[in-house]
Design a protein around this motif. Structure first.
Motif, PDB file in Angstrom:
ATOM      1  N   ALA A  92       0.852  -1.188   0.000  1.00 47.53           N
ATOM      2  CA  ALA A  92       0.000   0.000   0.000  1.00 47.53           C
ATOM      3  C   ALA A  92       0.889   1.239   0.000  1.00 47.53           C
ATOM      4  O   ALA A  92       2.124   1.152   0.137  1.00 47.53           O
ATOM      5  N   GLU A  93       0.256   2.400  -0.119  1.00 43.06           N
ATOM      6  CA  GLU A  93       1.015   3.647  -0.287  1.00 43.06           C
ATOM      7  C   GLU A  93       1.940   3.939   0.893  1.00 43.06           C
ATOM      8  O   GLU A  93       2.975   4.594   0.720  1.00 43.06           O
ATOM      9  N   ASP A 141      11.704  -7.939 -11.408  1.00 44.87           N
ATOM     10  CA  ASP A 141      11.288  -7.574 -10.057  1.00 44.87           C
ATOM     11  C   ASP A 141       9.803  -7.875  -9.841  1.00 44.87           C
ATOM     12  O   ASP A 141       9.001  -7.865 -10.777  1.00 44.87           O
ATOM     13  N   SER A 142       9.468  -8.106  -8.585  1.00 46.41           N
ATOM     14  CA  SER A 142       8.092  -8.431  -8.193  1.00 46.41           C
ATOM     15  C   SER A 142       7.534  -7.321  -7.305  1.00 46.41           C
ATOM     16  O   SER A 142       8.132  -6.968  -6.291  1.00 46.41           O
ATOM     17  N   ALA A 143       6.380  -6.778  -7.705  1.00 41.33           N
ATOM     18  CA  ALA A 143       5.720  -5.746  -6.895  1.00 41.33           C
ATOM     19  C   ALA A 143       4.220  -6.005  -6.917  1.00 41.33           C
ATOM     20  O   ALA A 143       3.550  -5.791  -7.929  1.00 41.33           O
ATOM     21  N   ARG A 144       3.701  -6.477  -5.801  1.00 39.35           N
ATOM     22  CA  ARG A 144       2.274  -6.797  -5.665  1.00 39.35           C
ATOM     23  C   ARG A 144       1.595  -5.604  -4.992  1.00 39.35           C
ATOM     24  O   ARG A 144       1.485  -5.524  -3.776  1.00 39.35           O
ATOM     25  N   VAL A 145       1.161  -4.674  -5.831  1.00 35.79           N
ATOM     26  CA  VAL A 145       0.761  -3.351  -5.354  1.00 35.79           C
ATOM     27  C   VAL A 145      -0.750  -3.272  -5.179  1.00 35.79           C
ATOM     28  O   VAL A 145      -1.514  -3.700  -6.046  1.00 35.79           O
ATOM     29  N   SER A 146      -1.166  -2.694  -4.066  1.00 36.29           N
ATOM     30  CA  SER A 146      -2.586  -2.619  -3.710  1.00 36.29           C
ATOM     31  C   SER A 146      -3.217  -1.326  -4.222  1.00 36.29           C
ATOM     32  O   SER A 146      -2.647  -0.236  -4.078  1.00 36.29           O
ATOM     33  N   SER A 147      -4.426  -1.438  -4.775  1.00 34.48           N
ATOM     34  CA  SER A 147      -5.197  -0.260  -5.186  1.00 34.48           C
ATOM     35  C   SER A 147      -6.329   0.020  -4.197  1.00 34.48           C
ATOM     36  O   SER A 147      -7.305   0.694  -4.547  1.00 34.48           O
ATOM     37  N   ARG A 148      -6.197  -0.470  -2.974  1.00 36.30           N
ATOM     38  CA  ARG A 148      -7.295  -0.352  -2.002  1.00 36.30           C
ATOM     39  C   ARG A 148      -7.650   1.102  -1.736  1.00 36.30           C
ATOM     40  O   ARG A 148      -8.830   1.448  -1.629  1.00 36.30           O
ATOM     41  N   ARG A 149      -6.661   1.982  -1.624  1.00 34.31           N
ATOM     42  CA  ARG A 149      -6.990   3.389  -1.368  1.00 34.31           C
ATOM     43  C   ARG A 149      -7.793   3.968  -2.530  1.00 34.31           C
ATOM     44  O   ARG A 149      -8.787   4.670  -2.329  1.00 34.31           O
ATOM     45  N   VAL A 192      -9.716   2.451  -4.685  1.00 32.13           N
ATOM     46  CA  VAL A 192     -11.058   1.871  -4.804  1.00 32.13           C
ATOM     47  C   VAL A 192     -11.907   2.158  -3.568  1.00 32.13           C
ATOM     48  O   VAL A 192     -13.031   2.680  -3.670  1.00 32.13           O
ATOM     49  N   ASP A 193     -11.392   1.826  -2.400  1.00 35.21           N
ATOM     50  CA  ASP A 193     -12.208   1.902  -1.183  1.00 35.21           C
ATOM     51  C   ASP A 193     -12.331   3.320  -0.638  1.00 35.21           C
ATOM     52  O   ASP A 193     -13.413   3.742  -0.223  1.00 35.21           O
ATOM     53  N   SER A 194     -11.241   4.056  -0.608  1.00 34.65           N
ATOM     54  CA  SER A 194     -11.266   5.392  -0.007  1.00 34.65           C
ATOM     55  C   SER A 194     -11.706   6.468  -0.990  1.00 34.65           C
ATOM     56  O   SER A 194     -12.421   7.401  -0.616  1.00 34.65           O
ATOM     57  N   LEU A 195     -11.279   6.342  -2.242  1.00 33.24           N
ATOM     58  CA  LEU A 195     -11.568   7.381  -3.232  1.00 33.24           C
ATOM     59  C   LEU A 195     -12.724   7.022  -4.149  1.00 33.24           C
ATOM     60  O   LEU A 195     -13.177   7.861  -4.926  1.00 33.24           O
ATOM     61  N   GLY A 196     -13.182   5.777  -4.095  1.00 31.80           N
ATOM     62  CA  GLY A 196     -14.366   5.384  -4.857  1.00 31.80           C
ATOM     63  C   GLY A 196     -14.150   5.239  -6.349  1.00 31.80           C
ATOM     64  O   GLY A 196     -15.111   5.322  -7.120  1.00 31.80           O
ATOM     65  N   PHE A 197     -12.918   4.975  -6.770  1.00 34.63           N
ATOM     66  CA  PHE A 197     -12.658   4.835  -8.203  1.00 34.63           C
ATOM     67  C   PHE A 197     -13.228   3.508  -8.700  1.00 34.63           C
ATOM     68  O   PHE A 197     -13.068   2.471  -8.063  1.00 34.63           O
ATOM     69  N   ASP A 198     -13.877   3.563  -9.853  1.00 36.68           N
ATOM     70  CA  ASP A 198     -14.510   2.386 -10.440  1.00 36.68           C
ATOM     71  C   ASP A 198     -13.750   1.985 -11.700  1.00 36.68           C
ATOM     72  O   ASP A 198     -13.783   2.690 -12.708  1.00 36.68           O
ATOM     73  N   PHE A 199     -13.054   0.857 -11.638  1.00 42.39           N
ATOM     74  CA  PHE A 199     -12.282   0.388 -12.785  1.00 42.39           C
ATOM     75  C   PHE A 199     -13.189  -0.173 -13.869  1.00 42.39           C
ATOM     76  O   PHE A 199     -14.108  -0.939 -13.581  1.00 42.39           O
ATOM     77  N   GLU A 200     -12.916   0.190 -15.098  1.00 39.11           N
ATOM     78  CA  GLU A 200     -13.582  -0.451 -16.225  1.00 39.11           C
ATOM     79  C   GLU A 200     -12.962  -1.816 -16.489  1.00 39.11           C
ATOM     80  O   GLU A 200     -13.657  -2.757 -16.882  1.00 39.11           O
ATOM     81  N   PHE A 201     -11.641  -1.917 -16.258  1.00 41.90           N
ATOM     82  CA  PHE A 201     -10.923  -3.169 -16.486  1.00 41.90           C
ATOM     83  C   PHE A 201     -10.192  -3.543 -15.197  1.00 41.90           C
ATOM     84  O   PHE A 201      -9.073  -3.101 -14.946  1.00 41.90           O
ATOM     85  N   ALA A 202     -10.836  -4.367 -14.384  1.00 37.40           N
ATOM     86  CA  ALA A 202     -10.277  -4.745 -13.090  1.00 37.40           C
ATOM     87  C   ALA A 202      -9.470  -6.034 -13.155  1.00 37.40           C
ATOM     88  O   ALA A 202      -8.668  -6.315 -12.260  1.00 37.40           O
ATOM     89  N   THR A 203      -9.687  -6.847 -14.195  1.00 36.42           N
ATOM     90  CA  THR A 203      -8.991  -8.116 -14.329  1.00 36.42           C
ATOM     91  C   THR A 203      -8.267  -8.174 -15.678  1.00 36.42           C
ATOM     92  O   THR A 203      -8.653  -7.512 -16.643  1.00 36.42           O
ATOM     93  N   ILE A 204      -7.230  -8.992 -15.736  1.00 40.27           N
ATOM     94  CA  ILE A 204      -6.300  -8.924 -16.859  1.00 40.27           C
ATOM     95  C   ILE A 204      -6.876  -9.430 -18.177  1.00 40.27           C
ATOM     96  O   ILE A 204      -6.609  -8.849 -19.229  1.00 40.27           O
ATOM     97  N   GLN A 205      -7.665 -10.510 -18.168  1.00 38.34           N
ATOM     98  CA  GLN A 205      -8.115 -11.068 -19.439  1.00 38.34           C
ATOM     99  C   GLN A 205      -8.998 -10.098 -20.237  1.00 38.34           C
ATOM    100  O   GLN A 205      -8.745  -9.866 -21.421  1.00 38.34           O
ATOM    101  N   PRO A 206     -10.022  -9.497 -19.619  1.00 38.04           N
ATOM    102  CA  PRO A 206     -10.812  -8.521 -20.377  1.00 38.04           C
ATOM    103  C   PRO A 206      -9.994  -7.314 -20.838  1.00 38.04           C
ATOM    104  O   PRO A 206     -10.234  -6.770 -21.927  1.00 38.04           O
ATOM    105  N   ALA A 207      -9.021  -6.893 -20.026  1.00 39.29           N
ATOM    106  CA  ALA A 207      -8.182  -5.761 -20.420  1.00 39.29           C
ATOM    107  C   ALA A 207      -7.380  -6.081 -21.671  1.00 39.29           C
ATOM    108  O   ALA A 207      -7.345  -5.293 -22.628  1.00 39.29           O
TER     109      ALA A 207
END
Length: 303
Positions: free
Chosen positions: A128-129, A271-279, A281-296
Protein backbone atom coordinates in the motif's frame (compact mmCIF):
# COMPACT_ATOMS: atom_id res chain seq x y z
CA UNK A 1 -14.45 23.52 -17.26
CA UNK A 2 -10.80 22.90 -16.39
CA UNK A 3 -7.84 24.32 -18.27
CA UNK A 4 -5.16 21.64 -18.01
CA UNK A 5 -1.49 22.14 -18.86
CA UNK A 6 0.27 18.83 -19.59
CA UNK A 7 4.01 18.22 -19.61
CA UNK A 8 4.74 15.06 -21.57
CA UNK A 9 1.43 15.41 -23.34
CA UNK A 10 2.59 13.83 -26.61
CA UNK A 11 3.61 10.51 -25.04
CA UNK A 12 1.59 7.32 -24.68
CA UNK A 13 -0.34 8.40 -21.60
CA UNK A 14 -0.40 12.13 -22.29
CA UNK A 15 -1.83 11.95 -25.78
CA UNK A 16 -4.69 9.67 -24.73
CA UNK A 17 -5.37 11.71 -21.60
CA UNK A 18 -5.47 14.95 -23.58
CA UNK A 19 -8.01 13.51 -26.01
CA UNK A 20 -10.24 12.24 -23.19
CA UNK A 21 -10.12 15.58 -21.40
CA UNK A 22 -11.18 17.43 -24.54
CA UNK A 23 -13.96 14.90 -25.14
CA UNK A 24 -15.48 15.73 -21.76
CA UNK A 25 -15.21 19.48 -22.31
CA UNK A 26 -11.93 20.52 -20.69
CA UNK A 27 -9.38 22.77 -22.36
CA UNK A 28 -5.93 21.22 -22.86
CA UNK A 29 -2.52 22.77 -23.43
CA UNK A 30 0.63 20.82 -24.21
CA UNK A 31 4.19 21.69 -23.21
CA UNK A 32 6.63 20.72 -25.95
CA UNK A 33 10.18 21.39 -27.08
CA UNK A 34 8.72 21.75 -30.59
CA UNK A 35 5.24 23.27 -30.16
CA UNK A 36 4.80 23.88 -33.90
CA UNK A 37 4.82 20.10 -34.41
CA UNK A 38 1.93 19.49 -32.01
CA UNK A 39 -1.19 19.51 -34.15
CA UNK A 40 -3.88 18.04 -31.90
CA UNK A 41 -3.92 20.67 -29.12
CA UNK A 42 -2.57 24.17 -28.38
CA UNK A 43 1.11 23.84 -27.49
CA UNK A 44 3.65 26.02 -25.70
CA UNK A 45 7.43 25.86 -25.62
CA UNK A 46 9.52 24.63 -22.74
CA UNK A 47 13.17 23.64 -22.51
CA UNK A 48 13.95 21.59 -19.45
CA UNK A 49 17.72 21.76 -20.00
CA UNK A 50 17.71 25.54 -20.21
CA UNK A 51 14.94 25.68 -17.57
CA UNK A 52 12.78 27.98 -19.66
CA UNK A 53 9.04 27.96 -20.31
CA UNK A 54 6.61 30.16 -22.21
CA UNK A 55 4.77 32.02 -19.42
CA UNK A 56 1.64 32.16 -21.58
CA UNK A 57 1.24 28.41 -20.95
CA UNK A 58 0.23 29.15 -17.36
CA UNK A 59 -2.20 31.99 -18.06
CA UNK A 60 -5.60 30.85 -16.83
CA UNK A 61 -4.46 27.25 -16.26
CA UNK A 62 -6.39 25.55 -13.45
CA UNK A 63 -4.32 22.35 -13.23
CA UNK A 64 -0.85 21.15 -14.18
CA UNK A 65 -0.18 17.50 -15.01
CA UNK A 66 3.44 16.40 -15.43
CA UNK A 67 4.11 13.13 -17.23
CA UNK A 68 7.52 14.07 -18.63
CA UNK A 69 10.66 12.00 -18.12
CA UNK A 70 13.18 9.85 -19.99
CA UNK A 71 11.94 6.32 -20.60
CA UNK A 72 13.00 3.80 -17.96
CA UNK A 73 13.38 0.92 -20.44
CA UNK A 74 14.45 2.82 -23.57
CA UNK A 75 18.20 2.15 -23.20
CA UNK A 76 20.63 0.21 -21.01
CA UNK A 77 21.32 1.75 -17.64
CA UNK A 78 24.77 3.22 -17.98
CA UNK A 79 25.73 5.69 -15.25
CA UNK A 80 24.98 8.48 -17.72
CA UNK A 81 21.58 7.03 -18.58
CA UNK A 82 20.62 6.66 -14.93
CA UNK A 83 21.56 10.27 -14.26
CA UNK A 84 19.42 11.33 -17.23
CA UNK A 85 16.41 9.35 -15.97
CA UNK A 86 16.54 11.05 -12.57
CA UNK A 87 17.43 14.52 -13.87
CA UNK A 88 14.67 14.51 -16.48
CA UNK A 89 12.05 13.97 -13.79
CA UNK A 90 13.47 16.31 -11.17
CA UNK A 91 14.30 19.13 -13.60
CA UNK A 92 10.83 19.23 -15.15
CA UNK A 93 9.31 19.37 -11.68
CA UNK A 94 11.60 22.22 -10.62
CA UNK A 95 10.87 24.14 -13.82
CA UNK A 96 7.13 23.80 -13.31
CA UNK A 97 7.48 24.79 -9.66
CA UNK A 98 9.14 28.05 -10.64
CA UNK A 99 6.67 28.68 -13.47
CA UNK A 100 3.69 28.14 -11.16
CA UNK A 101 5.13 30.49 -8.53
CA UNK A 102 5.79 33.20 -11.12
CA UNK A 103 2.85 32.84 -13.51
CA UNK A 104 0.41 30.26 -12.11
CA UNK A 105 -1.85 32.20 -9.79
CA UNK A 106 -4.90 30.37 -11.18
CA UNK A 107 -3.43 26.85 -10.75
CA UNK A 108 -5.35 24.80 -8.16
CA UNK A 109 -3.53 21.45 -8.22
CA UNK A 110 -0.41 19.73 -9.51
CA UNK A 111 -0.63 16.07 -10.54
CA UNK A 112 2.53 14.12 -11.28
CA UNK A 113 3.29 10.73 -12.70
CA UNK A 114 5.26 8.44 -10.42
CA UNK A 115 5.89 4.70 -10.50
CA UNK A 116 5.53 1.53 -8.47
CA UNK A 117 9.28 1.19 -8.90
CA UNK A 118 9.24 3.10 -5.61
CA UNK A 119 8.64 -0.21 -3.81
CA UNK A 120 11.51 -2.13 -5.42
CA UNK A 121 11.55 -5.93 -5.58
CA UNK A 122 9.23 -7.11 -2.78
CA UNK A 123 8.21 -10.68 -3.54
CA UNK A 124 4.67 -11.59 -2.44
CA UNK A 125 4.13 -8.66 -0.04
CA UNK A 126 1.04 -6.51 -0.59
CA UNK A 127 2.22 -2.92 -0.99
CA UNK A 128 0.00 0.00 0.00
CA UNK A 129 1.02 3.65 -0.29
CA UNK A 130 2.41 3.77 3.25
CA UNK A 131 4.88 0.92 2.58
CA UNK A 132 8.56 1.78 2.88
CA UNK A 133 10.52 2.36 -0.32
CA UNK A 134 12.57 -0.49 -1.68
CA UNK A 135 16.16 -0.74 -2.83
CA UNK A 136 17.83 -0.35 -6.20
CA UNK A 137 17.78 2.20 -8.99
CA UNK A 138 14.06 2.02 -9.75
CA UNK A 139 13.28 2.96 -6.17
CA UNK A 140 16.07 5.53 -5.97
CA UNK A 141 14.89 7.35 -9.09
CA UNK A 142 11.24 7.36 -7.99
CA UNK A 143 12.10 8.64 -4.53
CA UNK A 144 14.04 11.55 -6.06
CA UNK A 145 11.07 12.29 -8.32
CA UNK A 146 8.57 12.31 -5.47
CA UNK A 147 10.84 14.41 -3.29
CA UNK A 148 10.85 17.08 -6.02
CA UNK A 149 7.03 16.98 -6.04
CA UNK A 150 6.89 17.35 -2.25
CA UNK A 151 9.23 20.34 -2.56
CA UNK A 152 6.86 21.86 -5.12
CA UNK A 153 3.95 21.34 -2.74
CA UNK A 154 5.81 23.03 0.09
CA UNK A 155 6.85 26.01 -2.03
CA UNK A 156 3.54 26.58 -3.82
CA UNK A 157 0.95 25.40 -1.28
CA UNK A 158 -0.83 23.44 -4.02
CA UNK A 159 -2.66 20.16 -3.62
CA UNK A 160 -0.31 17.64 -5.19
CA UNK A 161 -0.88 14.07 -6.34
CA UNK A 162 1.71 11.45 -7.25
CA UNK A 163 0.31 8.60 -9.36
CA UNK A 164 2.44 5.54 -8.63
CA UNK A 165 1.72 3.80 -11.90
CA UNK A 166 2.09 0.13 -12.69
CA UNK A 167 2.55 -1.34 -16.17
CA UNK A 168 0.33 0.84 -18.36
CA UNK A 169 -1.24 -1.40 -20.98
CA UNK A 170 -1.97 0.02 -24.41
CA UNK A 171 -2.39 -1.50 -27.85
CA UNK A 172 -0.53 1.48 -29.32
CA UNK A 173 2.82 1.33 -27.53
CA UNK A 174 4.62 0.83 -24.24
CA UNK A 175 5.48 -2.49 -22.60
CA UNK A 176 2.60 -4.42 -24.15
CA UNK A 177 3.65 -3.60 -27.70
CA UNK A 178 7.08 -5.11 -27.03
CA UNK A 179 5.49 -8.28 -25.67
CA UNK A 180 3.28 -8.47 -28.74
CA UNK A 181 6.27 -8.58 -31.08
CA UNK A 182 6.85 -12.23 -30.20
CA UNK A 183 3.32 -13.15 -29.10
CA UNK A 184 1.94 -12.41 -32.56
CA UNK A 185 4.28 -15.00 -34.04
CA UNK A 186 3.17 -17.64 -31.55
CA UNK A 187 5.40 -17.15 -28.48
CA UNK A 188 4.19 -15.28 -25.37
CA UNK A 189 7.27 -15.19 -23.16
CA UNK A 190 7.46 -14.94 -19.40
CA UNK A 191 10.65 -13.96 -17.62
CA UNK A 192 12.66 -16.22 -15.35
CA UNK A 193 10.33 -18.48 -13.37
CA UNK A 194 7.39 -16.17 -14.10
CA UNK A 195 6.39 -16.02 -10.43
CA UNK A 196 7.04 -12.29 -10.01
CA UNK A 197 3.97 -10.09 -9.55
CA UNK A 198 3.07 -7.61 -12.28
CA UNK A 199 0.87 -4.72 -11.19
CA UNK A 200 -0.78 -3.35 -14.31
CA UNK A 201 -3.46 -0.91 -15.44
CA UNK A 202 -5.38 -0.41 -18.69
CA UNK A 203 -4.41 2.90 -20.30
CA UNK A 204 -7.96 4.24 -20.26
CA UNK A 205 -8.35 3.46 -16.56
CA UNK A 206 -5.04 5.19 -15.89
CA UNK A 207 -6.21 8.30 -17.73
CA UNK A 208 -9.44 8.21 -15.73
CA UNK A 209 -7.45 8.27 -12.48
CA UNK A 210 -5.87 11.53 -13.60
CA UNK A 211 -9.25 12.92 -14.56
CA UNK A 212 -10.62 11.96 -11.14
CA UNK A 213 -7.64 13.63 -9.48
CA UNK A 214 -8.47 16.86 -11.32
CA UNK A 215 -12.02 16.84 -10.00
CA UNK A 216 -11.77 15.38 -6.50
CA UNK A 217 -9.76 17.19 -3.84
CA UNK A 218 -9.58 13.98 -1.80
CA UNK A 219 -6.88 12.88 -4.25
CA UNK A 220 -3.65 13.99 -2.61
CA UNK A 221 -0.18 12.56 -2.02
CA UNK A 222 0.94 9.18 -3.40
CA UNK A 223 -1.75 7.00 -4.97
CA UNK A 224 -1.21 3.53 -6.39
CA UNK A 225 -2.57 3.69 -9.94
CA UNK A 226 -2.87 -0.05 -10.54
CA UNK A 227 -5.73 -2.45 -11.24
CA UNK A 228 -7.14 -4.27 -8.18
CA UNK A 229 -5.82 -7.70 -9.21
CA UNK A 230 -2.12 -7.92 -10.06
CA UNK A 231 -1.03 -11.14 -11.74
CA UNK A 232 2.10 -13.23 -11.82
CA UNK A 233 4.19 -12.78 -14.95
CA UNK A 234 3.45 -16.35 -16.05
CA UNK A 235 -0.28 -15.68 -15.75
CA UNK A 236 0.09 -12.46 -17.73
CA UNK A 237 1.87 -14.30 -20.56
CA UNK A 238 -0.85 -16.96 -20.66
CA UNK A 239 -3.60 -14.31 -20.69
CA UNK A 240 -1.89 -12.49 -23.55
CA UNK A 241 -1.61 -15.72 -25.55
CA UNK A 242 -5.31 -16.36 -25.00
CA UNK A 243 -6.33 -12.81 -26.01
CA UNK A 244 -4.70 -12.96 -29.43
CA UNK A 245 -6.76 -13.96 -32.45
CA UNK A 246 -4.01 -16.41 -33.49
CA UNK A 247 -2.77 -19.10 -31.08
CA UNK A 248 0.32 -18.40 -28.97
CA UNK A 249 2.12 -20.46 -26.35
CA UNK A 250 3.49 -19.11 -23.05
CA UNK A 251 7.17 -20.09 -22.75
CA UNK A 252 9.94 -19.13 -20.29
CA UNK A 253 12.75 -16.72 -21.11
CA UNK A 254 15.69 -17.64 -18.83
CA UNK A 255 16.62 -15.00 -16.28
CA UNK A 256 20.32 -15.40 -17.01
CA UNK A 257 19.77 -14.46 -20.64
CA UNK A 258 17.70 -11.44 -19.66
CA UNK A 259 20.43 -10.23 -17.31
CA UNK A 260 23.08 -10.66 -20.00
CA UNK A 261 20.99 -8.79 -22.55
CA UNK A 262 19.68 -6.02 -20.32
CA UNK A 263 22.22 -5.67 -17.53
CA UNK A 264 20.90 -3.86 -14.46
CA UNK A 265 17.79 -2.88 -16.44
CA UNK A 266 16.63 -6.51 -16.10
CA UNK A 267 15.02 -5.39 -12.84
CA UNK A 268 12.25 -3.85 -14.97
CA UNK A 269 10.95 -7.30 -15.93
CA UNK A 270 12.30 -9.54 -13.14
CA UNK A 271 11.29 -7.57 -10.06
CA UNK A 272 8.09 -8.43 -8.19
CA UNK A 273 5.72 -5.75 -6.90
CA UNK A 274 2.27 -6.80 -5.67
CA UNK A 275 0.76 -3.35 -5.35
CA UNK A 276 -2.59 -2.62 -3.71
CA UNK A 277 -5.20 -0.26 -5.19
CA UNK A 278 -7.30 -0.35 -2.00
CA UNK A 279 -6.99 3.39 -1.37
CA UNK A 280 -8.05 4.20 -4.92
CA UNK A 281 -11.06 1.87 -4.80
CA UNK A 282 -12.21 1.90 -1.18
CA UNK A 283 -11.27 5.39 -0.01
CA UNK A 284 -11.57 7.38 -3.23
CA UNK A 285 -14.37 5.38 -4.86
CA UNK A 286 -12.66 4.83 -8.20
CA UNK A 287 -14.51 2.39 -10.44
CA UNK A 288 -12.28 0.39 -12.79
CA UNK A 289 -13.58 -0.45 -16.22
CA UNK A 290 -10.92 -3.17 -16.49
CA UNK A 291 -10.28 -4.75 -13.09
CA UNK A 292 -8.99 -8.12 -14.33
CA UNK A 293 -6.30 -8.92 -16.86
CA UNK A 294 -8.12 -11.07 -19.44
CA UNK A 295 -10.81 -8.52 -20.38
CA UNK A 296 -8.18 -5.76 -20.42
CA UNK A 297 -5.95 -7.64 -22.87
CA UNK A 298 -8.93 -8.74 -24.91
CA UNK A 299 -9.96 -5.12 -25.29
CA UNK A 300 -6.48 -4.03 -26.33
CA UNK A 301 -5.31 -6.81 -28.63
CA UNK A 302 -8.21 -9.19 -29.21
CA UNK A 303 -10.50 -9.34 -32.23
Amino acid sequence: MNTVLIGGGTGLVGSRLADLLVERGDSVRILSRSPAQVAAHPAFAWDTKAQTIDPAALEGATHVINLAGAGIADARWSDERKQLIIKSRVSTTKLLQRAIKEHGETVRAYISASAIGYYGNRGDDWLAEEADPGEGFLSESTQAWEEAVRELAGNTGLRTVMMRTGIALSGEGGALSKMLNTARVGVSGYFGDGEQWYSWIHLDDLCRTYMSALDDEAYEGPINAVAPLPVRNKTFAAALAKALPNPAVAVPVPAVGIKLAMGEMAHVVLDSARVSSRRLVDSLGFDFEFATIQPALQDLVGQ
